[in-house]
Design an enzyme around this catalytic site. Structure first.
Site, PDB file in Angstrom:
ATOM      1  N   GLU A  95     -47.228 -34.207 -24.357  1.00 43.81           N
ATOM      2  CA  GLU A  95     -47.518 -33.933 -25.760  1.00 43.81           C
ATOM      3  C   GLU A  95     -47.812 -32.462 -26.040  1.00 43.81           C
ATOM      4  O   GLU A  95     -47.429 -31.940 -27.081  1.00 43.81           O
ATOM      5  CB  GLU A  95     -48.707 -34.787 -26.219  1.00 43.81           C
ATOM      6  CG  GLU A  95     -48.428 -36.280 -26.276  1.00 43.81           C
ATOM      7  CD  GLU A  95     -47.385 -36.648 -27.307  1.00 43.81           C
ATOM      8  OE1 GLU A  95     -47.326 -35.993 -28.372  1.00 43.81           O
ATOM      9  OE2 GLU A  95     -46.598 -37.586 -27.060  1.00 43.81           O
ATOM     10  N   SER A 374     -25.396 -79.163 -37.164  1.00 42.78           N
ATOM     11  CA  SER A 374     -25.022 -79.800 -38.424  1.00 42.78           C
ATOM     12  C   SER A 374     -25.964 -79.479 -39.572  1.00 42.78           C
ATOM     13  O   SER A 374     -25.660 -79.790 -40.722  1.00 42.78           O
ATOM     14  CB  SER A 374     -24.949 -81.317 -38.246  1.00 42.78           C
ATOM     15  OG  SER A 374     -23.802 -81.667 -37.509  1.00 42.78           O
TER      16      SER A 374
END
Length: 767
Positions: A95, A374
């Site tokens: 960082e 279905s």
């Protein structure tokens, strides 16, 4: 007088460029000064207490009752001296390697990060210093604007003047969000590894150090591979910056990620799948910092009574096929439930699994897309047939063997019923009828358009006739199915499902009060006709296991070998979708949509509606009742027998105007039922069905079809089969005409099949 020559002055390109540059610099300078002035004027005041505080987000149910809070309660501040050096260095290396040298910002760091990101084509290092990040998460909104960046830089200088480097690093490590609701290094150590920060190993520190850039994207719970690659990037950076040597980095890379999987009892919250879904939606819109530290008040559509009923049903082992535990300690098969109010789109309950034992567990209700079997028939076949083609419950389809290219659909029970109405076909989940309806009447494009109106977007180029049986390229989620069926219950109006009703800031200012997106997906008459047919499914069809003693409509769905089983149904008040299956699809023998999912649906809906008055679905205007011939779908004709009459609902303007043209009276041999020859001793006149195509003999209404062959029981050798004087239709009999069409004999009996509810990629069979 001599002509004077006028010299033309040549354009000096360099002088022009210099002039334009000066103008540009003046404009840019003026704009910059104005932007800086505006940024300073609106800049928040540096408040030391803000660097160390935050507020949890409060989640409320539909009645305004507090359900839980999410956010900084999962934050355990620690002194910097308690943080091991290798943990600090993991964050510094990736960082802000120059943290102890700069004064709040680092031009070299910005350039280095930009170059690293460009060369790697990914976000590998951040451009902001640790001081800037602390300022950003403490004082500023997450928006990416030049004004916010200027404010960030100014505040970073102020923080650097007020605090020492160690104080800044300590505040950063205690406040940075590291995913999974964890703020600060101590909470993250407990969350991911079940240990205190002082116990973290090098590879664990590197994993946490890689999280601030994108906590969700690099979460080892959500994407283990991305987390592993990010951890290794941090280790490489630590070695490159001299925090560790290459051999240490190599050893750390070789170690696997061992995560804490159990949620600590003190951190568990109720209804985790529902609240995970809400949290994810909030983060999408407001960002993690605002959600976990902003003190939001979030009012949801959660109905705790229904949610509790859904969770209880999903936890009951008897509601599932025989279970086993997989390698991750999860029960299999798994399941999911979504319950909606069809009139508002509000999600009343949502359960994404049989238990919630792991952090950020896979939410099968919203994230899993599976084949619907279905249960997709009303969306792909019956709905569009009624909406676009003017068909209705009494329209007729011929359930006989059919083939489309290499695709040959089969009925789940091995039967072929012949000419049947759409209501009968849907009630008993007749696969061939649904496929023929889509392929021969509706068409793929129309079916895709209808599904899109119900929130299910499909690509017509990758779908075919099997779509009628739920053969989808990517599948659908239970939330999508619940939303689609809700439109049938809501007179054709589709409302995008939502769980968030209102969001307020800590001071009561309303941030959002979303109005769910909605549109008329189909005519109200179409929605009612589909609903009325789906009521038959529950009353006497494959969904009879879902009966709850009040009007209900729904559809079962089962794919090949029972790998996915569904029941999606609704009452006038609620709609619910239930799915069961293995996370890695596997067969579930003797498991069908009409068994376990229907059982779960019945249990949830019975409890949810226990105190509600019984009412039926409202019938819209524009519907009439009419009687037609059940074999032709046309008005009864002079030859229509009484047992062929069908009375049903029609949308106005769709009642047929033509009369039955398939029933005829024919003279046949009394013994064989074939056309009589000159040797047949007894002949009878029978009402029969005449169609311009043939059917195999195993079709159930084969004996009702007009024969073509002559009697083989009578005559010389009992084998004569050639025309004679008596082999013509009797023109005196009403409805008879000339010679009949060819009808091959076919098989005498179709090979038996188990009475299963199936659908697969090749052999689609699924009620």
């Amino acid at each position: 007088m001599a002509n004077k020559k006028i010299k033309k002055r040549k354009l000096n390109i360099y002088r022009l460029a210099f002039f334009l540059l000066c103008v540009a610099l003046l404009i840019a300078g003026g704009t910059g000064i104005g932007l800086v002035f505006a940024s300073v004027r609106d800049m928040p005041v540096l408040n030391p207490s803000v660097l160390e505080s935050g507020a949890s987000t409060m989640i409320y149910d539909k009645d305004g009752n507090l359900v839980t809070q999410i956010g900084i309660k999962n934050s355990v501040p620690v002194d910097l001296k308690e943080v091991p050096e290798h943990v600090r260095n993991a964050f510094l290396a990736i960082e802000d390697p120059g943290f102890y040298e700069h004064h709040g910002i680092s031009l070299r760091g910005i350039a280095r990060a930009a170059w690293s990101d460009i060369t790697s084509r990914s976000i590998r290092e951040g451009g902001s210093t640790i001081t800037q990040q602390l300022v950003k998460i403490s004082f500023l909104s997450p928006e990416r604007t030049l004004k916010r960046k200027i404010q960030e830089v100014i505040l970073a200088f102020q923080v650097e003047r007020r605090y020492t480097k160690d104080e800044i690093l300590e505040m950063y490590l205690n406040n940075i969000y590291l995913g999974e609701g964890a703020y600060g290094i101590q909470a993250a150590a407990q969350t991911y590894f079940g240990k205190n920060v002082g116990e973290l190993e090098l590879e664990e520190a590197a994993l946490l150090g890689g999280l601030p850039q994108a906590p969700s994207a690099y979460s080892p719970y959500r994407d283990p591979q991305a987390a592993l690659e990010r951890r290794n990037t941090v280790l490489d950076s630590m070695a490159r910056r001299g925090f560790i040597d290459e051999s240490q980095a190599k050893k750390a890379k070789a170690r696997e990620i061992k995560l804490e999987t159990k949620e600590p009892a003190e951190r568990q919250y109720p209804y985790p799948y529902f609240l995970d879904y809400v949290t994810d939606k909030l983060i999408e819109k407001y960002g993690e910092a605002e959600v976990f530290k902003g003190g939001l008040k979030v009012y949801t559509s959660l109905d705790q009574k229904i949610q509790q009923a859904a969770e209880a049903a999903m936890a009951r082992n008897a509601n599932f096929p025989p279970s086993k535990t997989d390698a991750n300690g999860l029960l299999q098969p798994q399941g999911a439930v979504v319950v909606l109010d069809p009139h508002t789109g509000y999600i009343k309950a949502l359960v994404g699994g049989r238990e919630h034992t792991q952090k950020r567990q896979w939410n099968r209700a919203t994230q899993a897309t599976r084949q619907p079997g279905s249960a997709f028939k009303p969306i792909a076949a019956y709905g569009p047939a009624i909406e676009y083609k003017g068909m209705g419950p009494a329209s007729v389809v011929d359930d006989i063997p059919v083939k489309y290219g290499s695709y040959e659909p089969k009925n789940y029970d091995g039967r072929y019923r012949g000419l049947i109405t759409l209501r009968t076909a849907l009630t008993h989940s007749v696969n061939v009828a649904a496929v023929k309806l889509l392929a021969d009447s509706v068409g793929i494009d129309a079916a895709v358009r209808f599904a899109s109106g119900l929130g299910i977007n499909l690509d017509p180029s990758v779908h075919g006739a099997s779509m009628a049986l739920g053969g989808l390229h990517n599948g659908v989620s239970p939330l999508q199915m619940a939303g689609a069926y809700a439109a049938f219950a809501n007179q054709g109006v589709y409302i995008e499902p939502t769980a968030i009703v209102k969001v307020e800031k800590q001071d009561g200012v309303i941030l959002d009060q979303p109005v769910p997106k909605h549109h008329q997906a189909m005519k109200a008459t179409t929605a009612y006709l589909v609903t009325d047919m789906l009521k038959s499914v529950v009353q006497s069809g494959t969904g009879s296991g879902a009966q709850i003693g009040r009007p209900a409509a729904g559809k079962t769905g089962t794919t090949d070998d029972g790998k996915d089983i569904w029941f999606v149904g609704y009452t006038p008040e609620l709609v619910a979708a239930v799915w069961i299956g293995y996370d890695q699809p596997a067969a579930m023998p003797q498991a069908y949509g009409g068994t376990y999912p229907a059982r779960i649906w019945r249990e949830i809906m019975s409890k949810a509606l226990s105190n509600e008055p019984v009412k039926d679905f409202p019938r819209p205007s524009g519907l009439i009742t009419a009687t037609v011939d059940g074999k032709s779908g046309l008005l009864p004709g002079p030859n229509t027998p009484g047992d062929a009459l069908v009375t049903d609902l029609f949308a106005e303007g769709t009642v047929p105007s033509e009369t039955d043209n398939v029933h005829v009276f024919m003279e046949v041999c009394a013994a064989s039922g074939q056309l009589p020859n000159e040797y047949c001793p007894d002949r009878v006149i029978k009402p029969l069905i005449k169609l311009p195509y043939s059917v195999p003999s195993f079709v159930e209404d084969f004996n009702q079809r007009a024969p073509k062959e002559y009697c083989t029981l009578h005559g010389p050798g009992a084998a004569r089969n050639q025309p004679g004087p008596a082999n013509q239709l009797n023109p005196a009999i009403p409805g008879t005409t000339g010679p009949q069409p060819d009808i091959p004999t076919g098989q005498t009996k179709q090979p038996g099949q188990e009475n299963k509810d199936k659908r697969g990629s090749e052999n689609r069979r699924n009620p």
